[in-house]
Design an enzyme around this catalytic site. Structure first.
Site, short mmCIF file in Angstrom:
data_model
loop_
_atom_site.label_atom_id
_atom_site.label_comp_id
_atom_site.label_asym_id
_atom_site.label_seq_id
_atom_site.Cartn_x
_atom_site.Cartn_y
_atom_site.Cartn_z
N CYS A 347 45.54 34.04 54.87
CA CYS A 347 45.80 32.61 54.92
C CYS A 347 44.52 31.84 54.62
O CYS A 347 43.99 31.13 55.48
CB CYS A 347 46.38 32.24 56.26
N GLU A 348 44.00 32.04 53.44
CA GLU A 348 42.78 31.36 52.99
C GLU A 348 42.89 31.24 51.48
O GLU A 348 43.17 32.25 50.81
CB GLU A 348 41.53 32.22 53.26
#
Ligand code: LLP
Length: 418
Positions: A347-348
């Protein structure tokens, strides 16, 4: 030389197809060709055969015990930067007596550990560190051999995160200070417990030009000669690591012969000394690949995202340094290449392996290899997003061996207390 190539359209190493390994062990999976590491080690030994030398593999590049065991068997020493790395070397059967302990932040406990193990050499990076080393050596009543890592103020063209040889960096002792420190180390209690053994440098990593190595060798060599005139005899010349590899087409690292020539420049007296080398990347990077599978192909706006089951937690270099790793489908795919975004599941937004990379059409389920991942690949991996770390496999003489099992869910909270 890379270990991985296509034969009849399938990517393989030592005649073993990587797709078969991906099936058998799952993905993400690190695969290392130990025979290629052995060949790289032998090439180093040949290139420096004309002079007394010692190769100390930089454990930080890849600390897998099976790999360290092989390197020790071939005669390699080790460059360690923590008590943990020293423990790894010893667990793998490596001798501390052939090792260098580097790093700007050694603790007293780590010094004690290395003294007890009989480390060949402490590469010291500051005056307070030298003082602490003398104190620990006195307490243990064991003389400590040391060298100063001199900061030669040499700029090397590499990523700013891994250039280390300029005045503005935290590393090493300034040229001006080094002479005084060597002289100080011979007096009083320091003189009793410290033994000046070496002088050295390490100017950075992934360096593709021999010139900065030659300049550093010359500058540090001149200092060695000046010290010798004052009666400080140093038996070892430590040239650190840093020789780069070709990650991308067009990148041309110097040959080992050119590298050896560069390091041989400058101090005539250096030739009478034992040359110590601390290669990491140039021994293992090209011998390793990270295998992953395509989870989804997602069209969004103008972009095509190829989403892999490996992420930056498995291979951080592209996110951290913008590093290039070639991406090769495990089965050669026909069709027109298209520029795609190759990303991981984290989640980046920064969790990306490649931007606008021309690749043949890929579909969910296809396997790919991220090449040249044998150095600073698994070593920089983490459990971020609570992802178990990958398994590691070694190929040797055509045989396959699991050298680290894939982490399981339990490993994710190992040591935690509820
Ligand atoms: N000796 C010392 C004192 C070092 O600090 C290093 C690497 C080496 C030897 C080995 O250098 P090599 O031959 O591997 O270039 N994580 C970065 C690389 C960091 C290098 C740190 N020091 C990367 O993935 O590119």
């Amino acid at each position: 030389m890379r270990s991985f190539g296509y034969r009849r359209g399938v990517l393989q190493a030592q005649g073993i197809t990587l797709e078969a390994l991906a099936r058998r062990f799952g993905t993400p999976l690190y695969v290392y060709d130990f025979d290629a590491v052995g060949a790289a080690y032998a090439a180093y030994a040949r290139a420096f055969a004309g002079r007394e030398h010692r190769i100390c593999f930089a454990v930080k590049a890849n600390g897998n015990l099976a790999l360290l065991r092989r390197l020790a068997g071939w005669g390699s020493g080790f460059d360690v930067v923590s008590g943990g790395e020293l423990a790894r070397v010893r667990r793998a059967g490596g001798a501390a007596g052939g090792g260098v302990f580097s790093g700007v932040g050694k603790t007293a406990a780590e010094m004690d550990q290395a003294l007890a193990a009989g480390i060949l050499l402490f590469q010291v990076e500051s005056e307070p560190e030298l003082e602490l080393l003398a104190e620990r050596a006195a307490r243990r009543r064991r003389r400590a051999r040391f060298g100063l890592r001199v900061n030669p103020d040499v700029a090397a063209a590499t990523h700013p995160h891994i250039a280390t040889g300029e005045r503005g960096h935290k590393f090493g002792v300034a040229m001006e200070a080094a002479e005084r420190l060597y002289l100080r180390s011979r007096r009083g209690a320091m003189g009793r417990w410290l033994e000046a053994e070496a002088i050295g440098f390490h100017i950075g990593s992934q360096i593709l030009d021999p010139a900065p190595f030659a300049l550093a060798a010359r500058r540090v060599g001149e200092l060695g000669a000046a010290l010798e005139r004052q009666g400080v005899k140093l038996r070892t010349f430590d040239a650190g690591g840093g020789l780069g590899i070709a990650y991308e087409r067009g990148q041309r690292p110097p040959s080992l012969a050119a590298y050896a020539r560069a390091l041989g420049q400058g101090w005539a007296g250096a030739r009478e000394r034992r040359l110590l080398l601390e290669p990491g990347r140039s021994l293992v990077a090209a011998a390793g690949a990270l295998l992953a599978r395509v989870l989804y192909v997602k069209e969004q706006g103008k972009q095509t995202y190829v989403i892999l089951d490996a992420g930056a937690n498995d291979l951080l270099r592209p996110s951290l340094y913008g590093a290039y790793h070639e991406i090769a489908p495990l089965r050669r795919r026909a069709g027109r290449r298209r520029a795609v975004e190759v990303v991981g599941p984290l989640c980046e937004t920064g969790d990306a392996f490649a931007h606008a990379r021309p690749l043949p059409p890929l579909q969910a389920g296809d396997g790919v290899a991220l090449l040249d991942a044998g150095a600073y690949g698994f070593a920089l991996s983490s459990n971020y997003n609570a992802r178990p770390r990958a398994a590691e496999v070694a190929l040797e003489g055509g045989l396959t061996r699991l050298i680290r099992r894939r982490e399981g869910t339990q490993d994710l909270w190992n040591g935690e207390v509820v």
